[in-house]
Design a protein around this motif. Structure first.
Motif, short mmCIF file in Angstrom:
data_model
loop_
_atom_site.label_atom_id
_atom_site.label_comp_id
_atom_site.label_asym_id
_atom_site.label_seq_id
_atom_site.Cartn_x
_atom_site.Cartn_y
_atom_site.Cartn_z
N LEU A 45 0.87 -1.17 0.00
CA LEU A 45 0.00 0.00 0.00
C LEU A 45 0.91 1.22 0.00
N ILE A 46 0.71 2.10 -0.96
CA ILE A 46 1.46 3.35 -1.03
C ILE A 46 0.48 4.45 -0.66
N ASP A 64 1.46 -5.22 -10.97
CA ASP A 64 1.88 -3.83 -11.17
C ASP A 64 3.40 -3.70 -11.12
N VAL A 65 4.00 -4.30 -10.10
CA VAL A 65 5.45 -4.18 -9.92
C VAL A 65 6.20 -4.90 -11.04
N PRO A 89 13.80 8.14 1.64
CA PRO A 89 13.14 7.43 2.74
C PRO A 89 12.61 6.08 2.25
N SER A 90 12.70 5.07 3.08
CA SER A 90 12.30 3.71 2.68
C SER A 90 10.83 3.62 2.30
N ALA A 91 10.02 4.53 2.79
CA ALA A 91 8.60 4.51 2.45
C ALA A 91 8.31 5.17 1.10
N CYS A 96 11.20 2.18 -2.80
CA CYS A 96 10.61 0.84 -2.72
C CYS A 96 10.87 0.05 -3.99
N PHE A 97 10.66 0.70 -5.15
CA PHE A 97 10.86 -0.02 -6.39
C PHE A 97 12.33 -0.27 -6.68
#
Length: 148
Positions: A45-46, A64-65, A89-91, A96-97
């Motif tokens: 979840l983003i 999606d990824v 930031p990791s979030a 993330c990608f």
């Protein structure tokens, strides 16, 4: 809710319940679990920034990824053994990608810049990770390339 304990939403578990189930469930079948994952299952979840209204959770699926990885591979061509640096930031969706999913899909080695080091180069802070001023490096777990 003064003094009242919030009731969890339907279908959710309290962290204590999840931990207790994990300690008592010794029959968990990791192989069957990962093999049961479908392309349309939610991977992450983003959350939007909330600048134009309330923050919203956007469901990102495995499909999606993988589609994003295929598109990026046409331009950047991530390959096993390539290296990248994580400084966001990791979030953040880009981190993330490029530093989590690309590593898992292609076996890219990721060096994480610590927050104190990142904050010296940009005033907005840095990524979570690293120990003190020492970057952390995460190497691919295997020599194979998934999805290619």
């Amino acid at each position: 809710m003064d003094g009242e304990e919030a009731k969890p939403a339907d279908g959710t578990l309290r962290l204590e319940t999840l931990r207790a189930r994990g300690r008592t469930n010794t029959a968990f079948d990791f192989d069957a679990t990962w093999r049961s994952i479908q392309p349309d299952d939610v991977l992450a979840l983003i959350y939007t920034s909330g600048r134009t209204g309330p923050s919203k959770g956007v469901e990102i699926t495995h499909a999606d990824v993988l589609a994003q990885a295929a598109g990026v591979a046409q331009v950047l061509d991530f390959r096993f053994g390539d290296r990248t640096t994580s400084y966001l930031p990791s979030a953040h969706v880009v981190d993330c990608f490029t530093c989590l999913y690309a590593q898992a899909i292609s076996g890219v080695q990721v060096t994480v810049v610590s927050e104190s080091r990142a904050s010296r180069t940009r005033p907005s802070g840095g990524c979570r990770g690293g120990v003190g001023d020492r970057p952390q490096t995460y190497a691919p777990a295997s020599g194979g390339q998934a999805g290619r």
